[in-house]
Design an enzyme around this catalytic site. Sequence first.
Site, PDB file in Angstrom:
ATOM      1  N   GLU A  51      -9.188   1.695   5.894  1.00 30.06           N
ATOM      2  CA  GLU A  51      -9.796   1.432   4.696  1.00 30.06           C
ATOM      3  C   GLU A  51      -9.656  -0.303   4.420  1.00 30.06           C
ATOM      4  O   GLU A  51     -10.401  -0.707   4.103  1.00 30.06           O
ATOM      5  CB  GLU A  51      -8.988   2.319   3.632  1.00 30.06           C
ATOM      6  CG  GLU A  51      -9.246   1.786   2.187  1.00 30.06           C
ATOM      7  CD  GLU A  51      -8.422   2.560   1.009  1.00 30.06           C
ATOM      8  OE1 GLU A  51      -8.884   2.604  -0.047  1.00 30.06           O
ATOM      9  OE2 GLU A  51      -7.177   2.931   1.683  1.00 30.06           O
ATOM     10  N   HIS A  52      -8.454  -0.479   4.590  1.00 32.21           N
ATOM     11  CA  HIS A  52      -7.951  -1.946   4.550  1.00 32.21           C
ATOM     12  C   HIS A  52      -7.595  -2.297   5.759  1.00 32.21           C
ATOM     13  O   HIS A  52      -6.634  -1.799   6.286  1.00 32.21           O
ATOM     14  CB  HIS A  52      -6.959  -2.392   3.246  1.00 32.21           C
ATOM     15  CG  HIS A  52      -7.050  -1.718   2.193  1.00 32.21           C
ATOM     16  ND1 HIS A  52      -6.575  -0.249   2.020  1.00 32.21           N
ATOM     17  CD2 HIS A  52      -8.000  -1.988   1.146  1.00 32.21           C
ATOM     18  CE1 HIS A  52      -6.838  -0.038   0.660  1.00 32.21           C
ATOM     19  NE2 HIS A  52      -7.843  -1.110   0.081  1.00 32.21           N
ATOM     20  N   HIS A  64     -54.064  17.890   8.467  1.00 32.52           N
ATOM     21  CA  HIS A  64     -53.644  16.468   8.235  1.00 32.52           C
ATOM     22  C   HIS A  64     -54.818  15.680   8.436  1.00 32.52           C
ATOM     23  O   HIS A  64     -54.951  14.574   7.889  1.00 32.52           O
ATOM     24  CB  HIS A  64     -52.428  15.934   9.301  1.00 32.52           C
ATOM     25  CG  HIS A  64     -51.061  16.377   8.839  1.00 32.52           C
ATOM     26  ND1 HIS A  64     -50.876  18.021   8.541  1.00 32.52           N
ATOM     27  CD2 HIS A  64     -50.146  15.777   8.369  1.00 32.52           C
ATOM     28  CE1 HIS A  64     -49.773  18.130   8.186  1.00 32.52           C
ATOM     29  NE2 HIS A  64     -49.048  16.811   7.957  1.00 32.52           N
ATOM     30  N   GLN A  93       0.744  -1.138  -0.034  1.00 32.22           N
ATOM     31  CA  GLN A  93       0.071  -0.094   0.194  1.00 32.22           C
ATOM     32  C   GLN A  93       0.785   1.023   0.105  1.00 32.22           C
ATOM     33  O   GLN A  93       0.430   2.275  -0.558  1.00 32.22           O
ATOM     34  CB  GLN A  93      -0.967   0.080   1.208  1.00 32.22           C
ATOM     35  CG  GLN A  93      -1.883  -1.190   1.284  1.00 32.22           C
ATOM     36  CD  GLN A  93      -2.651  -1.173  -0.024  1.00 32.22           C
ATOM     37  OE1 GLN A  93      -3.744  -0.367  -0.359  1.00 32.22           O
ATOM     38  NE2 GLN A  93      -2.698  -2.402  -0.911  1.00 32.22           N
ATOM     39  N   HIS A 138       1.574   2.982  -3.281  1.00 30.85           N
ATOM     40  CA  HIS A 138       0.540   3.887  -4.048  1.00 30.85           C
ATOM     41  C   HIS A 138       0.984   5.290  -3.977  1.00 30.85           C
ATOM     42  O   HIS A 138       0.833   6.038  -4.905  1.00 30.85           O
ATOM     43  CB  HIS A 138      -0.580   3.701  -3.318  1.00 30.85           C
ATOM     44  CG  HIS A 138      -1.538   2.442  -3.714  1.00 30.85           C
ATOM     45  ND1 HIS A 138      -1.930   2.451  -4.945  1.00 30.85           N
ATOM     46  CD2 HIS A 138      -1.860   1.357  -3.216  1.00 30.85           C
ATOM     47  CE1 HIS A 138      -2.690   1.446  -4.991  1.00 30.85           C
ATOM     48  NE2 HIS A 138      -2.588   0.553  -4.029  1.00 30.85           N
ATOM     49  N   ASP A 188      -7.579  -5.637  -4.243  1.00 33.18           N
ATOM     50  CA  ASP A 188      -7.367  -4.672  -5.209  1.00 33.18           C
ATOM     51  C   ASP A 188      -7.570  -5.154  -6.679  1.00 33.18           C
ATOM     52  O   ASP A 188      -8.025  -4.330  -7.351  1.00 33.18           O
ATOM     53  CB  ASP A 188      -5.873  -4.394  -4.990  1.00 33.18           C
ATOM     54  CG  ASP A 188      -5.468  -3.385  -3.892  1.00 33.18           C
ATOM     55  OD1 ASP A 188      -6.672  -2.621  -3.168  1.00 33.18           O
ATOM     56  OD2 ASP A 188      -4.380  -3.290  -3.705  1.00 33.18           O
TER      57      ASP A 188
END
Length: 457
Positions: free
Chosen positions: A353-354, A446, A284, A287, A387
């Site tokens: 996230e992961h 109503h 990761q 990235h 992924d």
Amino acid sequence: MTISPENPATTVTASLDFRSIDLRGRALSLAELRAAVPRAQHQTVADAEQKVLDIIAAVRSRGFAALGEFALAFDGVEQSHPRVPAAALAEALDSLDPAVRSALEESISRARRFAAAQRPADVDVELGDGAVVSQNWVPVGRVGLYVPGGLAVYPSSVIMNVVPAQAAGVPSVALASPPQKEFGGLPHPTILAAAALLGIDEVYAIGGAQAVAAFAYGIPGPGGEETLEPVDVVTGPGNIFVATAKRLVKGVVGIDSEAGTTEIAILADATARPDLVAADLISQAEHDPKAASVLVTDSAELAAAVDAELKRQAARTKHSERVVTALSGPQSGVVLVDNLEQGIAVCDAYAAEHLEIMTADAPAVAARIRNAGAIFVGDYSPVSLGDYCAGSNHVLPTSGTAAFSSGLNVTTFLRAVQLINYSRPALEEVSRHIVSLAGAEDLPGHGDAVTIRFAGE
């Protein structure tokens, strides 16, 4: 500058400093845990907001002309209209490496099978004779899918965005990805090939916040230019400017989540393999220099072994400088805890996230986690599987937003529409309750709207 002894061709411009946060012996509240875990200290959403507001205003007021200016300023590309020609899509697919095509096809197949199973069932509930309330799931009419460019190419993100939208039954799908100077101002050809493989023919060479703005508000096509119609939902990952743009247009359109720079957390104990932990943290980190890689463990011995593995593996990986920068940043590091209980609490506070679970009885531990975009269980479920080819979706909430939002899925593109179908006797049966509640709320109209239906009887 140092040179890796394992691979002399690989240079590292900075030493790796994977910092340590020691929470052992400390009883911390949720707020304190959230403050203690590693987080990025780079540009905040507040810093980016004014720039994004200016981009949105320019796109809304000057349309394609503004997009052309941004393409030149940000991407070095001269652009008259961002629509990718159909011939370019076909050519990209024809030229695609057969091995890559096969991999994309497998990923699409698995993603489609999982997405098809996600669609919720419509329901009809009979609350009495002639009193039926239903909930039907209806797809949105049009979506805009964003696929980032930058340091890497993400055909996998094309799949992750498109497949659940198609499974939901969305009739109109448009895709945007940044223009690339080296490819004649078009998005990367592998992105185009993936779109063509999925049957997406409306593709735009637009990057960043301006793509989100164009999708949210649409762009009319004066002077014979083709109109870019507005969408109902914008999805897809991106940098802080993309995430900020999505936040600012939320309400005008729906969004999936605020997916920013990637992050991984690994909960591991003494049974974990240091080489696997290090490899997954690096996967990761490659990235982006601002990517977050966090290890949570109750084993100081494992932490030391992982640190040694990180130095060894980072020195020889292709994107070594990027990896070292990410691993050495304030957003990355090891969090030492007393035991698994505290480790789970840290993971829930971090809301990764992961999240990988590399512990004894990993499935049982994974079942106890509440906050994560996606959870990867055991040694043979690395994040890179998700992924590309797990069948799951890799567009996931970041920066702690997994505590309240979900990853991209079929329901992102569906709306729950309720239908109320009462007969005359069924309404009459509850009419007195409606009148009573309307009176209690001082809304007599109503009640009148009900009683008028039975007047004169």
